[in-house]
Design a protein around this motif. Structure first.
Motif, PDB file in Angstrom:
ATOM      1  N   GLU A  95       0.818  -1.202   0.000  1.00 10.98           N
ATOM      2  CA  GLU A  95       0.000   0.000   0.000  1.00 10.98           C
ATOM      3  C   GLU A  95       0.857   1.260   0.000  1.00 10.98           C
ATOM      4  N   GLU A 117      -5.830   2.467  -3.289  1.00  8.12           N
ATOM      5  CA  GLU A 117      -6.932   1.561  -2.957  1.00  8.12           C
ATOM      6  C   GLU A 117      -7.527   0.938  -4.216  1.00  8.12           C
ATOM      7  N   LEU A 120      -4.977  -1.572  -5.808  1.00  2.42           N
ATOM      8  CA  LEU A 120      -4.865  -2.784  -4.999  1.00  2.42           C
ATOM      9  C   LEU A 120      -6.051  -3.705  -5.259  1.00  2.42           C
ATOM     10  N   ARG A 121      -7.226  -3.116  -5.423  1.00  4.75           N
ATOM     11  CA  ARG A 121      -8.430  -3.903  -5.700  1.00  4.75           C
ATOM     12  C   ARG A 121      -8.368  -4.506  -7.108  1.00  4.75           C
ATOM     13  N   LEU A 126      -5.557  -6.463  -2.286  1.00  7.50           N
ATOM     14  CA  LEU A 126      -6.104  -5.852  -1.070  1.00  7.50           C
ATOM     15  C   LEU A 126      -5.712  -6.641   0.182  1.00  7.50           C
ATOM     16  N   ARG A 129      -2.068  -5.840   1.244  1.00  9.54           N
ATOM     17  CA  ARG A 129      -1.708  -4.422   1.260  1.00  9.54           C
ATOM     18  C   ARG A 129      -0.692  -4.078   2.330  1.00  9.54           C
TER      19      ARG A 129
END
Length: 310
Positions: A95, A117, A120-121, A126, A129
């Motif tokens: 992250e 965000e 990452l998705r 996710l 992260r």
């Protein structure tokens, strides 16, 4: 259609060695362009010069009209680079890598966090992260490299061996994502040693060897120009020595003596069959494999070597 990348008379030296020799190339906005070549052909030297990681000696490179030397900030902001080497800060987690990259490109904390965000998705990271760089699997690192290159929503994405070392399932997932990204209008420049990857993804192909661009055409045009197919023939009884009539063709006799592989121009295929039949060799099975981009690549780079790279 505007020009996303323009390279004019680009020449790059390492000492007295000329790595890239007078390269001229244009890539249009929205293209998915494959930039292929053997090891040491000049691909990485070109990519490093486009992105400002390396200086060059002659010529001009422009990204959407911006000179990469005179207008470095503007040109660099339009490029997303996913390098071949894994080069994350080892003290950051997944992250943080994306968040701090956003800051590097001038995104506000809020926007950088949102982009991290979102990416990452999109790349199924996710759940990872908070994992540090060293705890990520090889596939996760590859996905994170591409995600990092997209944080600032670049207009051109440069991918240097993006699927090196990943398993087949992840490779297909990345191919699907990259095709969708290109359909949204992102220009993509791909280098890869998986020729099948370039054949599946790219519309136009440039092939470089010994620092010179030896081909640059639409993929289908390159393959059609090849005019060579692979003819696979299985015979009933094992052959120990190829008859003279057959030896004159580009043929390989496999170890079992029952399978012959011909790589010849389409116009000679009937002659090959007649030559085999004239030797009273019974054919049990025939399979014709049309030419592929890999055949084109192997043929052109070999021909370039045989002529001294000229």
């Amino acid at each position: 259609m505007s020009i996303a990348l323009s390279i004019t008379n680009f020449t790059k030296y390492y000492g007295s060695f000329k790595a890239v020799d007078d390269l001229c190339l244009e890539i249009h906005e929205g293209e998915f362009f494959g930039f292929l070549g053997p090891n040491g052909a000049g691909k990485s030297s070109t990519l490093h010069s486009i992105t400002g990681l390396s200086n060059f000696h002659h010529g001009e490179i422009r990204v959407f009209g911006y000179d990469v030397k005179a207008n470095y900030k503007q040109s660099r902001s339009m490029i997303g680079l996913a390098p071949q080497e894994i080069n994350f800060d080892p003290f950051l987690n997944a992250e943080q890598i994306l968040f701090y990259t956003g800051g590097y490109y001038g995104l506000s904390r809020k926007v950088a966090k949102e982009r991290a965000e979102e990416l990452l998705r999109q790349f199924n990271l996710l759940d990872s992260r908070k994992l540090g760089y060293k705890k990520l699997s090889g596939g996760m690192k590859r996905r994170l490299l591409i995600a990092r290159a997209l944080v600032h929503e670049p207009k051109i994405l440069i991918l240097d061996e993006p699927t090196a070392g990943v398993d087949l399932e992840l490779r297909y997932q990345l191919w699907d994502y990259l095709k969708k990204l290109n359909q949204k209008g992102v220009t993509i420049l791909l280098t890869t040693h998986y020729i099948e990857e370039a054949e599946r993804l790219c519309g136009r192909i440039g092939i470089i060897n010994h620092g010179k661009l030896i081909a640059c055409e639409e993929k289908e045009t390159l393959i059609q120009q090849m005019n060579r197919d692979t003819l696979l023939i299985q015979v009933r009884e094992s052959i120990q020595t190829l008859p003279e009539k057959i030896q004159k063709y580009d043929v390989t006799l496999q170890e079992d003596g029952k399978h012959l592989v011909f790589r010849e121009e389409k116009s000679t295929l009937n002659d090959i069959l007649k030559a085999i039949q004239s030797e009273n060799i019974f054919i049990e099975r025939i399979e014709l494999d049309p030419a592929t981009l890999e055949d084109v690549f192997a043929h052109l780079t070999k021909a370039n070597i045989d002529t001294g790279g000229r």
